[in-house]
Design an enzyme around this catalytic site. Structure first.
Site, PDB file in Angstrom:
ATOM      1  N   ARG A 154      -2.308 -11.343  -4.023  1.00 52.95           N
ATOM      2  CA  ARG A 154      -2.364  -9.902  -4.306  1.00 52.95           C
ATOM      3  C   ARG A 154      -1.464  -9.134  -3.332  1.00 52.95           C
ATOM      4  NH1 ARG A 154      -8.215  -7.398  -5.300  1.00 52.95           N
ATOM      5  NH2 ARG A 154      -6.789  -5.661  -5.561  1.00 52.95           N
ATOM      6  N   ASN A 168       0.799  -1.231   0.000  1.00 47.89           N
ATOM      7  CA  ASN A 168       0.000   0.000   0.000  1.00 47.89           C
ATOM      8  C   ASN A 168       0.822   1.267   0.000  1.00 47.89           C
ATOM      9  OD1 ASN A 168      -2.209  -1.602  -0.166  1.00 47.89           O
ATOM     10  ND2 ASN A 168      -2.835  -1.359   1.965  1.00 47.89           N
TER      11      ASN A 168
HETATM   12  C1  EPZ Z   1      -6.739   1.832   1.582  1.00 46.00           C
HETATM   13  O1  EPZ Z   1      -7.879   1.627   0.772  1.00 46.00           O
HETATM   14  C2  EPZ Z   1      -5.976   0.525   1.522  1.00 46.00           C
HETATM   15  N1  EPZ Z   1      -5.595   0.252   0.132  1.00 46.00           N
HETATM   16  C3  EPZ Z   1      -6.864  -0.603   2.059  1.00 46.00           C
HETATM   17  O2  EPZ Z   1      -6.091  -1.787   2.071  1.00 46.00           O
HETATM   18  C4  EPZ Z   1      -7.251  -0.255   3.494  1.00 46.00           C
HETATM   19  O3  EPZ Z   1      -8.116  -1.243   3.997  1.00 46.00           O
HETATM   20  C5  EPZ Z   1      -7.970   1.109   3.516  1.00 46.00           C
HETATM   21  O4  EPZ Z   1      -7.118   2.103   2.931  1.00 46.00           O
HETATM   22  C6  EPZ Z   1      -8.321   1.551   4.928  1.00 46.00           C
HETATM   23  O5  EPZ Z   1      -7.163   1.626   5.705  1.00 46.00           O
HETATM   24  C7  EPZ Z   1      -4.543   0.912  -0.389  1.00 46.00           C
HETATM   25  O6  EPZ Z   1      -3.916   1.740   0.249  1.00 46.00           O
HETATM   26  C8  EPZ Z   1      -4.188   0.569  -1.806  1.00 46.00           C
HETATM   27  P1  EPZ Z   1     -10.291   4.409   2.097  1.00 46.00           P
HETATM   28  P2  EPZ Z   1      -8.783   2.878   0.331  1.00 46.00           P
HETATM   29  O7  EPZ Z   1     -10.449   5.333   0.942  1.00 46.00           O
HETATM   30  O8  EPZ Z   1      -7.970   4.093   0.229  1.00 46.00           O
HETATM   31  C9  EPZ Z   1     -14.963   5.174   2.192  1.00 46.00           C
HETATM   32  C10 EPZ Z   1      -5.660  -4.042   1.707  1.00 46.00           C
HETATM   33  O9  EPZ Z   1      -6.159  -5.030   2.242  1.00 46.00           O
HETATM   34  N2  EPZ Z   1     -14.685   6.150   1.119  1.00 46.00           N
HETATM   35  O10 EPZ Z   1      -9.413   4.823   3.236  1.00 46.00           O
HETATM   36  O11 EPZ Z   1      -9.577   2.435  -0.836  1.00 46.00           O
HETATM   37  C11 EPZ Z   1     -14.685   3.767   1.767  1.00 46.00           C
HETATM   38  O12 EPZ Z   1     -15.832   3.225   1.163  1.00 46.00           O
HETATM   39  C12 EPZ Z   1      -6.549  -2.900   1.274  1.00 46.00           C
HETATM   40  O13 EPZ Z   1      -4.431  -3.882   1.508  1.00 46.00           O
HETATM   41  C13 EPZ Z   1     -15.744   6.932   0.638  1.00 46.00           C
HETATM   42  O14 EPZ Z   1     -16.889   6.798   1.072  1.00 46.00           O
HETATM   43  O15 EPZ Z   1      -9.742   3.025   1.574  1.00 46.00           O
HETATM   44  C14 EPZ Z   1     -14.331   3.073   3.066  1.00 46.00           C
HETATM   45  O16 EPZ Z   1     -15.527   2.672   3.688  1.00 46.00           O
HETATM   46  C15 EPZ Z   1      -8.016  -3.230   1.453  1.00 46.00           C
HETATM   47  N3  EPZ Z   1     -15.486   7.841  -0.340  1.00 46.00           N
HETATM   48  C16 EPZ Z   1     -13.665   4.162   3.891  1.00 46.00           C
HETATM   49  O17 EPZ Z   1     -14.047   5.411   3.279  1.00 46.00           O
HETATM   50  C17 EPZ Z   1     -14.220   8.024  -0.852  1.00 46.00           C
HETATM   51  O18 EPZ Z   1     -14.054   8.900  -1.741  1.00 46.00           O
HETATM   52  C18 EPZ Z   1     -12.148   4.098   3.914  1.00 46.00           C
HETATM   53  O19 EPZ Z   1     -11.742   3.985   2.585  1.00 46.00           O
HETATM   54  C19 EPZ Z   1     -13.176   7.223  -0.353  1.00 46.00           C
HETATM   55  C20 EPZ Z   1     -13.428   6.309   0.636  1.00 46.00           C
END
Ligand code: EPZ
Length: 417
Positions: free
Chosen positions: A396, A23
């Site tokens: 992955r 990440n």
């Molecule tokens: C990052 O995902 C990580 N992936 C995820 O790791 C990790 O679980 C997550 O952060 C939380 O820590 C990478 O860094 C590539 P978020 P990301 O945007 O950025 C909501 C793994 O297992 N949200 O922080 O996609 C979203 O739906 C992966 O390695 C919105 O609503 O997560 C979620 O419920 C899985 N609108 C929450 O916020 C947005 O525009 C956190 O999502 C963006 C997010």
């Protein structure tokens, strides 16, 4: 498709080395799109997601080469502006190319990520920030098209903490005209790693790692030359592997400073830690004590370690409570854990995990990356043989996990399904 066959019940004893962080690597690979040049990333893990991101960069015209843990990207030829659905649907992190493309070329067309196993995961915050930076957005046919002559600095308050949202906007703002402020920014170490790499290439980013990041836009960046930080979630997963098998593992390159919430919970459960000059020795001799876990944005307990701790708590001396606050559907591993004899009750976003005396091997199916890790951990402790299908989920985010576990005494073999 491959499956893993694990014969459990053997303590893990030996040494594993933590690879570079998935990440951190994924946003860093997208950051190479910000400027032409030969970018170099070191300590890059050999993962399915990294190969997918390499394909995306190649689709955009960049020349990507990975030799061992060295990745080079020549993004000078990258003219492409489109991240196609076929790639984005397999890896949500593909949206991280949006900010860099529109910052450098003034235009980007990226497929909206579909939902995924763990939840809807929209990108509305990414888009809100890009609009604030002066992007015109056109959403049609499942794609978002962002255009802007030159991005202009803005003061952006994010409605919720989003890791890739923070990273996308930090990259876009680094080439904007004027200063930007990101408020309610994600504080994850991977955000800091990206900011460090960008600053070394001439960006002017302050406050990464705090909830308020200030970015003074510059006209151009030099090529990246950066060593990727160690993967704190991989390290945490091996800590649980040592504890759940009542073994003793030396985990080299474990970033303890990024795992305080996880180490704190494992210590509460009775796991022993002995820091070493380049990592930590993790051991346990008895069943874990029950704990309560509530996931949250960094530095809270990471959602990416929730499934792994649940596997561990399935063997605790009492009942544990695990609350998932980040994703709306991140208990996909529970049905599979039950097949191994776990006693877990779900009520909304909270799991009540009643410790069982033992788990027994059975055929199970991986559903997402961290759920797969959870099943591997449970299988390592279960009596008998467990067959885990669809391990492409595992590949992955865990580099050579079967080889690393086997080297520490586990009985794991990979077979064609
Ligand atoms: C990052 O995902 C990580 N992936 C995820 O790791 C990790 O679980 C997550 O952060 C939380 O820590 C990478 O860094 C590539 P978020 P990301 O945007 O950025 C909501 C793994 O297992 N949200 O922080 O996609 C979203 O739906 C992966 O390695 C919105 O609503 O997560 C979620 O419920 C899985 N609108 C929450 O916020 C947005 O525009 C956190 O999502 C963006 C997010």
């Amino acid at each position: 498709m491959d499956k893993l066959v694990i014969t459990g019940g053997r303590p893990l004893v030996g040494r594993v080395k933590v690879s570079g962080a998935k990440n951190a690597t994924l946003p860093l690979m997208c950051a190479t799109l910000l400027s032409p040049g030969r970018h170099r990333l070191h300590n890059v893990p050999d993962l399915r997601d990294v190969r997918t991101m390499a394909r995306l960069l190649a689709t955009l015209g960049a020349k990507v080469e990975q030799k061992g843990d060295e990745l080079s990207v020549d993004s000078a030829p990258s003219r492409g502006m489109e991240a196609p659905y076929e790639l984005v649907k397999t890896m949500r992190a593909s949206v991280l190319c949006l900010g860099p493309l529109v910052a450098r070329h003034g235009r980007a067309r990226v497929s909206l990520p579909g939902g995924c196993a763990i939840g809807a995961r929209p990108i509305d915050q990414h888009l809100k920030g890009l609009e604030a930076l002066g992007c015109k957005l056109d959403i049609s046919g499942g794609y978002v098209e962002a255009t802007a002559k030159r991005l202009k600095g803005a003061d952006i308050s994010l409605d919720l903490v989003t890791v890739t949202g923070t990273e996308n906007l930090m990259m876009a703002a680094s080439l904007a005209k004027g200063a930007s402020v990101l408020r309610n920014a994600a504080r994850e170490p991977e955000v800091v790693d990206l900011a460090n790499a960008l600053n070394a290439a001439g960006a002017r980013i302050e406050g990464a790692g705090t909830a308020t990041i200030t970015i003074h836009g510059v006209d151009g960046l030099a090529a990246l030359d950066h060593r990727v930080m160690p993967d704190r979630i991989e390290a945490g997963t091996y800590m649980v592997a040592a504890a759940i098998t009542r073994g003793e593992l030396t985990i080299a390159d474990a970033p303890l400073e990024h795992l305080t919430a996880v180490v704190g919970k494992l210590k509460e459960a009775g796991v022993r830690f002995q820091p070493t000059p380049k990592g930590v020795i993790v051991s346990s001799r008895r069943a874990p004590k029950p704990v309560t876990i509530i996931t949250g944005p960094y530095p809270g307990f990471p959602t990416d370690m929730q499934a792994q701790l649940m596997a561990f708590m399935c063997l605790s001396t009492g009942s544990s409570v695990i609350q998932e606050t980040i994703f709306e559907n991140r208990f996909m591993h529970v049905a599979e854990l039950r097949r191994l004899g776990a006693d877990v009750e779900i009520t909304g976003s909270t799991a009540l995990v009643k410790g069982a005396r033992k788990l027994s091997g059975a055929p199970v199916m991986a559903t997402d990356l961290r759920a797969s890790a959870c099943l591997v951990l449970a299988a390592l402790a279960a009596h008998g043989e467990t067959h885990i299908s669809r391990v492409y989920h595992l590949d992955r985010g865990y580099e050579r996990i079967d080889q690393k576990l086997t080297a520490a005494g586990a009985q794991v073999r990979r077979e064609k399904e």
